[in-house]
Design a protein around this motif. Structure first.
Motif, PDB file in Angstrom:
ATOM      1  N   UNK A   1       0.826  -1.205   0.000  1.00  0.00           N
ATOM      2  CA  UNK A   1       0.000   0.000   0.000  1.00  0.00           C
ATOM      3  C   UNK A   1       0.864   1.261   0.000  1.00  0.00           C
ATOM      4  N   UNK A   2       1.945   1.260   0.768  1.00  0.00           N
ATOM      5  CA  UNK A   2       2.842   2.425   0.799  1.00  0.00           C
ATOM      6  C   UNK A   2       3.518   2.623  -0.554  1.00  0.00           C
ATOM      7  N   UNK A   3       3.988   1.538  -1.152  1.00  0.00           N
ATOM      8  CA  UNK A   3       4.607   1.645  -2.474  1.00  0.00           C
ATOM      9  C   UNK A   3       3.603   2.092  -3.531  1.00  0.00           C
TER      10      UNK A   3
ATOM     11  N   UNK B   1      -4.314  -6.645  -6.228  1.00  0.00           N
ATOM     12  CA  UNK B   1      -3.649  -7.923  -5.931  1.00  0.00           C
ATOM     13  C   UNK B   1      -2.929  -7.873  -4.584  1.00  0.00           C
ATOM     14  N   UNK B   2      -2.331  -6.732  -4.252  1.00  0.00           N
ATOM     15  CA  UNK B   2      -1.626  -6.610  -2.974  1.00  0.00           C
ATOM     16  C   UNK B   2      -2.586  -6.644  -1.786  1.00  0.00           C
ATOM     17  N   UNK B   3      -3.779  -6.127  -1.969  1.00  0.00           N
ATOM     18  CA  UNK B   3      -4.751  -6.130  -0.869  1.00  0.00           C
ATOM     19  C   UNK B   3      -5.446  -7.480  -0.715  1.00  0.00           C
ATOM     20  N   UNK B   4      -5.329  -8.329  -1.730  1.00  0.00           N
ATOM     21  CA  UNK B   4      -5.883  -9.676  -1.633  1.00  0.00           C
ATOM     22  C   UNK B   4      -4.912 -10.536  -0.821  1.00  0.00           C
ATOM     23  N   UNK B   5      -5.382 -11.172   0.251  1.00  0.00           N
ATOM     24  CA  UNK B   5      -4.461 -11.982   1.064  1.00  0.00           C
ATOM     25  C   UNK B   5      -3.911 -13.164   0.282  1.00  0.00           C
TER      26      UNK B   5
ATOM     27  N   UNK C   1       0.239 -15.065  -0.987  1.00  0.00           N
ATOM     28  CA  UNK C   1       1.610 -14.839  -1.432  1.00  0.00           C
ATOM     29  C   UNK C   1       1.711 -14.754  -2.955  1.00  0.00           C
ATOM     30  N   UNK C   2       0.910 -15.519  -3.658  1.00  0.00           N
ATOM     31  CA  UNK C   2       0.956 -15.504  -5.127  1.00  0.00           C
ATOM     32  C   UNK C   2       0.431 -14.167  -5.643  1.00  0.00           C
ATOM     33  N   UNK C   3      -0.720 -13.725  -5.133  1.00  0.00           N
ATOM     34  CA  UNK C   3      -1.274 -12.445  -5.575  1.00  0.00           C
ATOM     35  C   UNK C   3      -0.375 -11.283  -5.162  1.00  0.00           C
ATOM     36  N   UNK C   4       0.237 -11.377  -3.980  1.00  0.00           N
ATOM     37  CA  UNK C   4       1.173 -10.329  -3.561  1.00  0.00           C
ATOM     38  C   UNK C   4       2.383 -10.270  -4.485  1.00  0.00           C
ATOM     39  N   UNK C   5       2.876 -11.401  -4.898  1.00  0.00           N
ATOM     40  CA  UNK C   5       4.026 -11.426  -5.807  1.00  0.00           C
ATOM     41  C   UNK C   5       3.681 -10.782  -7.138  1.00  0.00           C
ATOM     42  N   UNK C   6       2.500 -11.110  -7.675  1.00  0.00           N
ATOM     43  CA  UNK C   6       2.077 -10.490  -8.938  1.00  0.00           C
ATOM     44  C   UNK C   6       1.855  -8.987  -8.764  1.00  0.00           C
ATOM     45  N   UNK C   7       1.276  -8.601  -7.628  1.00  0.00           N
ATOM     46  CA  UNK C   7       1.055  -7.171  -7.354  1.00  0.00           C
ATOM     47  C   UNK C   7       2.357  -6.403  -7.258  1.00  0.00           C
TER      48      UNK C   7
END
Length: 191
Positions: free
Chosen positions: A44-46, A84-88, A90-96
């Motif tokens: 979120x900060x980025x 994608x980052x707000x979706x819990x 690791x895979x979605x966070x990596x794509x985000x």
């Protein structure tokens, strides 16, 4: 296409669950949950910093009279990356996080241009930033006199500037009439 969407809605959660189980086995449940929350906060900060920078670049492009195509594409990537980052997970966070990287976005934009899936049609934009209609800039480089503004006008003739005119509408007072005089159609100020 509907089959791909159904596959994504089923496949991504199953993949996330599998990764959660694997990470939980290695670091434990508490650290796994902490990592998910930490990636969301950092993302979120980025996202906020990248979004402000993209908006400033878009304003600068518009100020130069250019179409901010890259900035619009970057904004769309940031929007998807933020979701994608707000979706819990690791895979979605990596794509985000990948979508937050400018080189990844530049590569994706180049690939879209090369594939022919991205078409941009412009008619030209006036330079000047905050002044989209070019008021007060004088003649344009093409020899025109600036923007064309459609409108209607009424020729009021060559009357004297100080001479009062009768009201166009019945019941509406002219500049030297009271409302009662306008109703009667007479004025004491006229000769």
């Amino acid at each position: 296409m509907p089959f791909l969407l159904l596959l994504a809605f089923i496949g991504v959660p199953l993949l996330e669950i599998a990764v959660f189980i694997q990470v939980g086995d290695v670091v434990g449940l508490g650290w796994t949950l902490g990592l998910v929350i930490l990636t969301a906060v950092i993302g979120t900060m980025l996202l906020r910093a990248q979004g402000v920078a993209t908006l400033n670049r878009a304003r600068a492009s518009l100020g130069r009279g250019e179409v901010p195509m890259r900035e619009v594409f970057d904004g769309a990537c940031l929007l998807v990356g933020g979701a994608l980052l707000l979706t819990p997970g690791f895979v979605t966070d990596s794509l985000g996080f990948l979508l937050l990287l400018p080189p990844v976005r530049a590569f994706a934009l180049d690939r879209l241009k090369q594939s022919g899936r991205l078409h941009v049609h412009t008619t030209g934009m006036p330079p000047g930033g905050d002044d989209p209609f070019g008021a007060g800039r004088g003649p344009t480089p093409g020899g025109g006199r600036g923007p064309v503004i459609d409108g209607e006008y009424e020729d009021l003739g060559d009357g004297d500037v100080g001479e009062p005119r009768p009201s166009r509408w019945s019941g509406v007072a002219g500049p030297n009439e009271s409302p009662d005089e306008a109703q009667d159609g007479r004025s004491d100020d006229r000769s």
